[in-house]
Write an enzyme that holds these catalytic residues in place. Structure first.
Site, mmCIF file in Angstrom:
data_model
loop_
_atom_site.group_PDB
_atom_site.id
_atom_site.type_symbol
_atom_site.label_atom_id
_atom_site.label_comp_id
_atom_site.label_asym_id
_atom_site.label_seq_id
_atom_site.Cartn_x
_atom_site.Cartn_y
_atom_site.Cartn_z
ATOM 1 N N GLU A 47 -8.198 11.695 -20.065
ATOM 2 C CA GLU A 47 -8.731 12.177 -21.350
ATOM 3 C C GLU A 47 -8.207 13.585 -21.604
ATOM 4 O O GLU A 47 -7.527 14.166 -20.773
ATOM 5 C CB GLU A 47 -10.261 12.172 -21.324
ATOM 6 N N TYR A 82 -24.687 19.862 -20.137
ATOM 7 C CA TYR A 82 -24.810 20.263 -21.535
ATOM 8 C C TYR A 82 -24.484 19.113 -22.472
ATOM 9 O O TYR A 82 -23.981 18.071 -22.046
ATOM 10 C CB TYR A 82 -23.897 21.458 -21.833
ATOM 11 N N LEU A 122 -15.383 11.392 -19.473
ATOM 12 C CA LEU A 122 -16.675 11.531 -20.125
ATOM 13 C C LEU A 122 -16.748 10.437 -21.197
ATOM 14 O O LEU A 122 -15.831 10.301 -22.006
ATOM 15 C CB LEU A 122 -16.800 12.904 -20.793
ATOM 16 N N LYS A 133 -21.617 15.393 -17.657
ATOM 17 C CA LYS A 133 -21.197 16.471 -18.571
ATOM 18 C C LYS A 133 -21.687 17.820 -18.030
ATOM 19 O O LYS A 133 -22.626 18.417 -18.550
ATOM 20 C CB LYS A 133 -21.724 16.199 -19.977
#
Ligand code: PDD
Length: 284
Positions: free
Chosen positions: A180, A33, A204, A147
């Protein structure tokens, strides 16, 4: 005016927008996505989002249904139908529908869904004050660079943050390195130098992250693209997070330890200001 979503070639009422129960995205998280910000009717950094979408699809072997140009036409129609000028677009491509079987049943027709919603900006006073975060173990798979919709570890970590009344959870490796946030990239500043995890399989590569790297270069802010430890983060002068939905949010506490002087610092603030210009000061 009803909210309209896009499902496999059709624009339909959001309340009726549905995919088949044997969509592989639903059963196996076999889907990727993107979330793209829309400001004044324009998609922000769309080329970078399409590049990342195409990369994600390539990495898991889903063949792209249509070109960027076709996506753009469909997205423009979706924005028009929802009369949306400021908000965000959610775009998901799954491998498609097939009887449940781990084996990929040969070439399939991918399923494409898109939704849009109005901008939900974080209140200005929250950004001005900065937010607290916690650290949690990073229990995700080793390809966080793709992702995918397989976000259960992120969801559970975010829930832990919510339960503890903080804004975000920073995920860390067993050796104490910050990768992250659950839906944001992580940054610290030490002695005027910006430090953030390099684009690698552990994170990401955020489109906001890429925009901020460019802005930092323009502002002559020093950059050290490397993993930093939780201990370094505690001792940082500043910390902040970034994403398409949050933009840039200063962090003033990590695990109850005050960061810097406990208020958003000059580097975070300068990056945020310039990023806002990047979003808003385009011609309408
Ligand atoms: N999240 N890291 C993770 C794990 C993310 O899910 C995201 C984006 C980011 C920031 O990437 P970008 O700057 O391209 O938004 C970093 C989106 C917004 C989401 O899942 O809603």
């Amino acid at each position: 005016m009803p909210r309209i979503s896009y499902v496999n070639g059709r624009f339909i009422r959001h309340s009726q927008a549905a995919v088949h129960i044997e969509d592989r995205g639903y059963q196996f998280a076999d889907a990727v996505y993107e979330v793209i910000a829309i400001v004044r009717g324009r998609l922000i950094d769309d080329e970078l989002h399409f590049e990342r979408l195409e990369r994600s699809l390539r990495e898991i072997g889903i063949e792209m249904l249509f070109s960027r140009a076709i996506f753009r036409i469909k997205i423009a129609e979706l924005l028009r139908l929802n009369r949306l000028t400021n908000g965000s677009l959610y775009l998901q491509v799954s491998r498609g529908v097939a009887p449940r079987n781990h084996k990929i049943p040969g070439p399939m027709t991918p399923a494409v869904v898109m939704t849009v919603r109005p901008l939900r900006e974080i209140p200005a006073e929250v950004v001005e004050q900065g937010v607290p975060v916690i650290t949690v173990p990073d229990i995700r798979w080793k390809r966080a660079d793709i992702k995918t919709v397989g976000l259960l570890p992120n969801v559970l970590a975010k829930e832990e943050a919510v339960q503890r009344n903080v804004y975000e959870a920073w995920q860390m490796t067993p050796d104490g390195l910050v990768t992250e946030g659950t839906s944001t990239n992580a940054w610290i500043v030490k002695d005027g130098v910006l430090i953030t995890h390099p684009a690698a399989s552990a994170i990401l590569n955020g489109v906001t992250r890429l925009a901020l790297l460019k802005i930092a270069a323009e502002l002559d802010i020093g950059l050290d693209e490397r993993a930093f430890s939780v201990a370094e983060a505690y001792a940082a002068d500043e910390a902040f997070l970034s994403s398409t939905s949050a933009f840039v949010v200063p962090i003033i506490k990590i695990d109850d330890r005050q960061i810097g002087s406990g208020v958003p610092g000059p580097v975070s603030t300068a990056l945020l200001e310039r990023y806002k210009e990047h979003l808003w000061s385009r011609n309408a």
